[in-house]
Motif scaffolding. Sequence first.
Motif, PDB file in Angstrom:
ATOM      1  N   LEU A 138       0.833  -1.204   0.000  1.00 45.61           N
ATOM      2  CA  LEU A 138       0.000   0.000   0.000  1.00 45.61           C
ATOM      3  C   LEU A 138       0.871   1.257   0.000  1.00 45.61           C
ATOM      4  N   ARG A 139       1.964   1.194   0.733  1.00 43.49           N
ATOM      5  CA  ARG A 139       2.878   2.337   0.763  1.00 43.49           C
ATOM      6  C   ARG A 139       3.528   2.566  -0.588  1.00 43.49           C
ATOM      7  N   ASP A 140       3.964   1.491  -1.208  1.00 40.98           N
ATOM      8  CA  ASP A 140       4.723   1.611  -2.453  1.00 40.98           C
ATOM      9  C   ASP A 140       3.837   2.005  -3.639  1.00 40.98           C
ATOM     10  N   ASN A 141       2.559   1.603  -3.620  1.00 38.61           N
ATOM     11  CA  ASN A 141       1.700   1.962  -4.756  1.00 38.61           C
ATOM     12  C   ASN A 141       0.958   3.282  -4.543  1.00 38.61           C
ATOM     13  N   GLY A 142       1.247   3.972  -3.439  1.00 34.41           N
ATOM     14  CA  GLY A 142       0.665   5.283  -3.194  1.00 34.41           C
ATOM     15  C   GLY A 142      -0.661   5.279  -2.476  1.00 34.41           C
ATOM     16  N   ALA A 143      -1.249   4.099  -2.296  1.00 30.28           N
ATOM     17  CA  ALA A 143      -2.573   4.024  -1.682  1.00 30.28           C
ATOM     18  C   ALA A 143      -2.546   4.454  -0.220  1.00 30.28           C
ATOM     19  N   LEU A 144      -1.453   4.172   0.464  1.00 23.34           N
ATOM     20  CA  LEU A 144      -1.377   4.487   1.892  1.00 23.34           C
ATOM     21  C   LEU A 144      -1.473   5.998   2.127  1.00 23.34           C
ATOM     22  N   GLY A 145      -0.802   6.767   1.279  1.00 19.57           N
ATOM     23  CA  GLY A 145      -0.870   8.213   1.405  1.00 19.57           C
ATOM     24  C   GLY A 145      -2.285   8.737   1.209  1.00 19.57           C
ATOM     25  N   GLN A 146      -3.010   8.140   0.251  1.00 19.28           N
ATOM     26  CA  GLN A 146      -4.394   8.554   0.001  1.00 19.28           C
ATOM     27  C   GLN A 146      -5.290   8.167   1.176  1.00 19.28           C
ATOM     28  N   ILE A 147      -5.044   7.013   1.761  1.00 18.40           N
ATOM     29  CA  ILE A 147      -5.827   6.565   2.919  1.00 18.40           C
ATOM     30  C   ILE A 147      -5.650   7.538   4.082  1.00 18.40           C
ATOM     31  N   TYR A 148      -4.400   7.922   4.337  1.00 19.62           N
ATOM     32  CA  TYR A 148      -4.153   8.836   5.456  1.00 19.62           C
ATOM     33  C   TYR A 148      -4.708  10.230   5.164  1.00 19.62           C
ATOM     34  N   ALA A 149      -4.708  10.625   3.896  1.00 23.36           N
ATOM     35  CA  ALA A 149      -5.312  11.913   3.543  1.00 23.36           C
ATOM     36  C   ALA A 149      -6.796  11.906   3.899  1.00 23.36           C
ATOM     37  N   HIS A 150      -7.465  10.791   3.595  1.00 23.20           N
ATOM     38  CA  HIS A 150      -8.880  10.638   3.962  1.00 23.20           C
ATOM     39  C   HIS A 150      -9.060  10.689   5.474  1.00 23.20           C
ATOM     40  N   ILE A 151      -8.245   9.934   6.194  1.00 25.25           N
ATOM     41  CA  ILE A 151      -8.379   9.876   7.655  1.00 25.25           C
ATOM     42  C   ILE A 151      -8.154  11.251   8.284  1.00 25.25           C
ATOM     43  N   HIS A 152      -7.113  11.937   7.829  1.00 24.10           N
ATOM     44  CA  HIS A 152      -6.806  13.256   8.391  1.00 24.10           C
ATOM     45  C   HIS A 152      -7.876  14.285   8.033  1.00 24.10           C
ATOM     46  N   SER A 153      -8.528  14.097   6.892  1.00 21.23           N
ATOM     47  CA  SER A 153      -9.545  15.060   6.447  1.00 21.23           C
ATOM     48  C   SER A 153     -10.749  15.091   7.375  1.00 21.23           C
ATOM     49  N   LEU A 154     -10.962  14.027   8.138  1.00 21.84           N
ATOM     50  CA  LEU A 154     -12.182  13.922   8.942  1.00 21.84           C
ATOM     51  C   LEU A 154     -12.229  14.938  10.082  1.00 21.84           C
ATOM     52  N   VAL A 155     -11.088  15.538  10.420  1.00 24.61           N
ATOM     53  CA  VAL A 155     -11.126  16.623  11.407  1.00 24.61           C
ATOM     54  C   VAL A 155     -11.863  17.826  10.831  1.00 24.61           C
ATOM     55  N   GLY A 156     -12.062  17.819   9.520  1.00 25.51           N
ATOM     56  CA  GLY A 156     -12.767  18.914   8.857  1.00 25.51           C
ATOM     57  C   GLY A 156     -14.225  19.033   9.259  1.00 25.51           C
ATOM     58  N   TRP A 157     -14.787  17.982   9.883  1.00 19.63           N
ATOM     59  CA  TRP A 157     -16.165  18.099  10.373  1.00 19.63           C
ATOM     60  C   TRP A 157     -16.267  19.256  11.367  1.00 19.63           C
ATOM     61  N   ASP A 158     -15.256  19.389  12.196  1.00 22.59           N
ATOM     62  CA  ASP A 158     -15.266  20.472  13.187  1.00 22.59           C
ATOM     63  C   ASP A 158     -15.266  21.836  12.509  1.00 22.59           C
ATOM     64  N   ARG A 159     -14.533  21.926  11.400  1.00 22.37           N
ATOM     65  CA  ARG A 159     -14.496  23.197  10.675  1.00 22.37           C
ATOM     66  C   ARG A 159     -15.863  23.535  10.098  1.00 22.37           C
ATOM     67  N   LEU A 160     -16.514  22.545   9.499  1.00 21.75           N
ATOM     68  CA  LEU A 160     -17.839  22.781   8.926  1.00 21.75           C
ATOM     69  C   LEU A 160     -18.839  23.186  10.000  1.00 21.75           C
ATOM     70  N   ILE A 161     -18.768  22.527  11.142  1.00 21.03           N
ATOM     71  CA  ILE A 161     -19.679  22.851  12.242  1.00 21.03           C
ATOM     72  C   ILE A 161     -19.435  24.280  12.728  1.00 21.03           C
ATOM     73  N   ALA A 162     -18.165  24.650  12.869  1.00 22.79           N
ATOM     74  CA  ALA A 162     -17.834  26.004  13.311  1.00 22.79           C
ATOM     75  C   ALA A 162     -18.329  27.042  12.311  1.00 22.79           C
ATOM     76  N   LEU A 163     -18.166  26.760  11.010  1.00 20.60           N
ATOM     77  CA  LEU A 163     -18.644  27.682   9.980  1.00 20.60           C
ATOM     78  C   LEU A 163     -20.159  27.831  10.032  1.00 20.60           C
ATOM     79  N   ALA A 164     -20.845  26.691  10.211  1.00 20.31           N
ATOM     80  CA  ALA A 164     -22.305  26.720  10.281  1.00 20.31           C
ATOM     81  C   ALA A 164     -22.782  27.542  11.475  1.00 20.31           C
ATOM     82  N   MET A 165     -22.106  27.390  12.598  1.00 17.38           N
ATOM     83  CA  MET A 165     -22.488  28.135  13.793  1.00 17.38           C
ATOM     84  C   MET A 165     -22.218  29.631  13.615  1.00 17.38           C
ATOM     85  N   THR A 166     -21.109  29.957  12.968  1.00 13.95           N
ATOM     86  CA  THR A 166     -20.787  31.362  12.719  1.00 13.95           C
ATOM     87  C   THR A 166     -21.819  32.007  11.813  1.00 13.95           C
TER      88      THR A 166
END
Length: 267
Positions: free
Chosen positions: A227-255
């Motif tokens: 997974l690391r060598d074919n690039g999939a691992l980087g894409q997986i972690y990008a997805h996982i790290h992106s999930l903190v973005g829920w907090d950003r959307l919630i904050a924007l909605a509240m603002t």
Amino acid sequence: MTTTTPQAPGQLSGNVLFYSKPEPLAKELHSNLGVKRMDGPFGFAKAGHAIPLTVGEFPLAAVTGPIIFVGEEKLPIAVMGLNAGENMFVKDDGTFESGIYIPAYVRRYPFVFANDEQNKQMVLCIDRNAEFITDKGYDMAFFEANGEPTEYTKNCIEFCNNFEVERQRTMSFVQLLKDLDLFETKEATFTPANPDGTAGEPQKIAEYFGVSEEKLNKVPAAKFVELRDNGALGQIYAHIHSLVGWDRLIALAMTKAAEQQPAANLN
């Protein structure tokens, strides 16, 4: 990859988010049409709170908001709003907020490939209802006087071809995650504050599929290296790290809600 349109395209099918009147691009029908430049060309995307994404876009899109997987096909999408039909990053003037990643699905509009099931091929279509397609005062024509596609149309065809390649690569990526049984059901929740300042009852905002970090950590070492060598691992972690973005959307909605509250009280 098909780049020309048959005379009788047959039944067209496919994902047509944003496309209210897709028509196969043909010189017989569209030789007098073109596209006019607009200061705010993305007004149509205001209605897209969940926009399809290709796997190559994950690292860039992760900065904007959550990347999640939905439906039986586990289609990856960029979440750009909490309410259906409301993209929180598209301004009223038809432009995106500064620094926001604009998915290729949006950038290819008004062009799109559709399945011609009768003739078993892909045909290039345009959304005839796109506000910047016109028969007068356009800046870029679809066809030359001799009926050949213009340079603008050729570039758009190339973009759509590249998008289709990326879409196929995304399907392979999703299938890889399925084969490794890495998906799990996840929830995005929001805990409001009570009037007295204490935490209220958690509210579910969304339910979706995502990669399980626990399952990922149990992948055999040899497969993990693959997974690391074919690039999939980087894409997986990008997805996982992106999930903190829920907090950003919630904050924007509240603002936004707080900004609209005074105006509502005056009415």
